[in-house]
Scaffold this active site. Sequence first.
Site, PDB file in Angstrom:
ATOM      1  N   ALA A 189      64.205  27.508 104.604  1.00 33.74           N
ATOM      2  CA  ALA A 189      64.658  26.119 104.549  1.00 33.74           C
ATOM      3  C   ALA A 189      65.636  25.921 105.692  1.00 33.74           C
ATOM      4  O   ALA A 189      66.632  26.644 105.796  1.00 33.74           O
ATOM      5  CB  ALA A 189      65.329  25.828 103.207  1.00 33.74           C
ATOM      6  N   SER A 190      65.361  24.967 106.557  1.00 31.68           N
ATOM      7  CA  SER A 190      66.199  24.745 107.731  1.00 31.68           C
ATOM      8  C   SER A 190      67.590  24.287 107.325  1.00 31.68           C
ATOM      9  O   SER A 190      67.802  23.733 106.237  1.00 31.68           O
ATOM     10  CB  SER A 190      65.567  23.684 108.638  1.00 31.68           C
ATOM     11  OG  SER A 190      64.268  24.049 109.020  1.00 31.68           O
ATOM     12  N   ALA A 191      68.556  24.502 108.217  1.00 35.79           N
ATOM     13  CA  ALA A 191      69.897  23.975 107.999  1.00 35.79           C
ATOM     14  C   ALA A 191      69.813  22.461 107.825  1.00 35.79           C
ATOM     15  O   ALA A 191      69.107  21.786 108.584  1.00 35.79           O
ATOM     16  CB  ALA A 191      70.803  24.326 109.174  1.00 35.79           C
TER      17      ALA A 191
END
Length: 394
Positions: free
Chosen positions: A99-101
């Site tokens: 999950a991206s920042a």
Amino acid sequence: MTNHRTGAAEQIAMRGLLGTLNDELGSPLAPEWERAFWAVPRHAFLPETVWLGDDLTTYARGTAPQTWLSTVYADAPLVTQINDGKDPGDGERWPSSSASAPSIVFRMLDLLRVHAGHRVLEIGTGTGWNAGLLAHRLGAENVTTIEVDPSLAIHAALALKHAGLEPRVISGDGAAGFPAGVPYDRIIATCSVRQVPRAWLEQTAPAGVILTPWETPWLCYGLLRLTVDGTGVASGWFSPHASFMLMRNQRTDLRIYRDVVRDEHVPAQSVTLLSPWAVTGDDWAAQFAVGLQTRTVWHTWHDNPGVDGVASRLWLAATDATSWAAVDWDGRTDERFTVWEYGPRRLWAEVEAAYAWWRQVGSPGPDRFGLTVAPHGQHTPWLDSPDQPVPSTG
């Protein structure tokens, strides 16, 4: 799947992240994205176990709920799957989905410039949070998302349904797009690519936008925003943000000793004055420029390689495994380094030429570079304008 409620603790965590986002992005979230942020809470999409950091430290919601929650609402990427979902046992663990920042998520959504009525195709559903934000903004009927991993696709679809959002979730190869939903006004990828798939160009409406993380074998870094014209040509700029996992069907599974270097290879020896850290260290602009020019060259460090007089060795190899190079540091001087090169390409010489060109043109950052992709698939990187192509060293 657990029904994640949004109670006081969750609201406090969300409020803290929102403040961080506004600081990180330099301005408050646009009202439509702030509404989506509150309506589509991130914790409702994250799995019960996540991994963080280079050592893949495990954070489990069941055993440490407060730690899990603070981790979920930190502005940092989270690994949400390891080893393509297979149990590694005592073997090597490696990240296969993340999950991206959150700041990158909203930076990309801003760069996407969506408007009411736009049809969006997302490549890489992952947890489903990004698809949920898009569905809240545009309506679920206007969002299609593709995930190559069937188990991740199921998890995301359930999370979206529980959130009251049901965009079309497809389990399949994102490189092929989804022809049944064409044309798309926007295509957004949450995995990096080394080549923009032709299907994406073909499925984007004229004046539509493709936004994707970018990677060369040398460096995974940068976002690429392309606009597709009426002839099928796509062109646009890079921006200096983020690194993402590579699209699965573009992975290069090579190891130096297993696949590249052989005992019978007799390399040519030379000396270089260029420090190997100049092209592999903290100067991401230099690495980005080297990657655009060398195109098919990757590298890895080997400390204490067990060779007399060598403290560290930088290995280089071509992705077709036909050429390799090594640059040795003796641990004493930073002015001269021994170079070994084998194969039809002289890889370190290519890197030296790429670095020299970058310095000659003023050491530009990624945001001065762009890329044009032709309908037949040719990729042409350029500096400042499409009529100034970047040289290729290979």
